[in-house]
Design a protein around this motif. Structure first.
Motif, mmCIF file in Angstrom:
data_model
loop_
_atom_site.group_PDB
_atom_site.id
_atom_site.type_symbol
_atom_site.label_atom_id
_atom_site.label_comp_id
_atom_site.label_asym_id
_atom_site.label_seq_id
_atom_site.Cartn_x
_atom_site.Cartn_y
_atom_site.Cartn_z
ATOM 1 N N PRO B 93 5.566 43.033 -36.023
ATOM 2 C CA PRO B 93 4.290 42.730 -36.677
ATOM 3 C C PRO B 93 3.335 43.897 -36.480
ATOM 4 O O PRO B 93 3.242 44.456 -35.381
ATOM 5 C CB PRO B 93 3.787 41.487 -35.944
ATOM 6 C CG PRO B 93 4.985 40.934 -35.254
ATOM 7 C CD PRO B 93 5.852 42.103 -34.931
ATOM 8 N N GLN B 97 -3.077 43.280 -37.724
ATOM 9 C CA GLN B 97 -3.045 42.955 -39.148
ATOM 10 C C GLN B 97 -2.451 41.575 -39.358
ATOM 11 O O GLN B 97 -1.727 41.322 -40.317
ATOM 12 C CB GLN B 97 -2.268 44.028 -39.938
ATOM 13 C CG GLN B 97 -3.023 45.344 -40.009
ATOM 14 C CD GLN B 97 -2.424 46.323 -41.003
ATOM 15 O OE1 GLN B 97 -1.844 45.923 -42.006
ATOM 16 N NE2 GLN B 97 -2.547 47.603 -40.721
ATOM 17 N N GLY B 98 -2.754 40.703 -38.413
ATOM 18 C CA GLY B 98 -2.445 39.291 -38.594
ATOM 19 C C GLY B 98 -1.001 38.928 -38.698
ATOM 20 O O GLY B 98 -0.653 37.884 -39.230
ATOM 21 N N GLY B 99 -0.121 39.770 -38.222
ATOM 22 C CA GLY B 99 1.282 39.389 -38.213
ATOM 23 C C GLY B 99 2.114 39.945 -39.336
ATOM 24 O O GLY B 99 3.284 39.596 -39.471
ATOM 25 N N LYS B 100 1.566 40.800 -40.166
ATOM 26 C CA LYS B 100 2.354 41.445 -41.234
ATOM 27 C C LYS B 100 3.559 42.131 -40.612
ATOM 28 O O LYS B 100 3.438 42.957 -39.714
ATOM 29 C CB LYS B 100 1.455 42.455 -41.940
ATOM 30 C CG LYS B 100 2.138 43.433 -42.853
ATOM 31 C CD LYS B 100 1.078 44.331 -43.472
ATOM 32 C CE LYS B 100 1.608 45.672 -43.869
ATOM 33 N NZ LYS B 100 0.524 46.536 -44.407
#
Lengths: 115, 113
Positions: B93, B97-100
């Protein structure tokens, strides 16, 4: 459903036509991803949805590509005026999302062939 | 930005031998790592994951090792079987970036009978 579902599984389209690919994520998963995989290659990030946040569109290769997601459910990836280089497998994945990273679960993909 | 690489694009092993697949990552702040297996014509399937507070995690016949000092992780498969033939990807991730998830290019494992 039990897993991530993508439709259609295969799509053959003529160059210049528009196509829509659909992804049904696992129920309750707030995060949804689209990837493109060309033959024999790795997964190319396209777009990422997380809950109600603005989607991360940084991987979309051109303005012919767009994606939408209805709430925390179905997503559609649209490719306008398809080109031969768009031929690939388009994979969708979903994950629980939130502040703790967890694994993403993938669908079987849509194999797109542009002729 | 985040990048993930693999040391070898292909790996051929004899059935019964152990396999080791390597992956390097670029961001020292990365705190979660995943290995996926992709068989021909199928979507990637989760194998095992590890968080940065661990150096090693074991599953059934698989072990993931994480070396944060050199930003390297490996997947070890014990007693490799023909059914293990597939492409293996590591995924990370993107930090903040929120887990992208970003994937490495993949290593194709071939098991010779």
């Amino acid at each position: 459903g039990a897993g991530v579902s993508q439709s259609p599984s295969n799509k053959v389209t003529e160059k210049g036509k528009d196509v829509e690919l659909r992804c049904d994520p696992i129920s309750g998963h707030t995060a949804l991803y689209w990837y493109r995989q060309r033959l024999g290659q790795g997964l190319e990030f396209l777009i990422y949805f997380q809950g109600n946040s603005a989607p991360d569109k940084s991987g979309l290769p051109s303005d012919r590509f767009s994606a939408e997601r209805t709430g925390e459910s179905v997503s559609t990836l649209t490719i306008q005026r398809t080109q031969q280089e768009d031929s690939a497998v388009y994979l969708c994945a979903s994950s629980l999302g939130g502040t703790t990273n967890t694994e993403a679960f993938f669908g079987q993909g849509t194999r797109l062939t542009v002729v | 930005g985040e990048s993930v690489g693999l040391h070898l694009p292909t790996l051929s092993v004899q059935e019964g031998d152990n396999s080791i697949i390597n992956c390097a990552y670029s961001n020292s702040a990365s705190d979660y790592f995943i290995w996926y297996k992709q068989e021909s014509g199928k979507g990637p399937q989760f194998i095992i994951d590890i968080r940065s507070n661990m150096d090693k995690r074991q599953g059934q016949r698989v072990t993931v090792l994480l070396n944060k000092t050199v930003k390297h992780l490996s997947l070890q498969i014990a007693a490799t079987q023909p059914g293990d033939s597939a492409v293996y990807f590591c995924a990370v991730p993107v930090y903040n970036q929120g887990g992208k998830l970003i994937f490495g290019q993949g290593t194709e494992l071939s098991v010779k009978p």
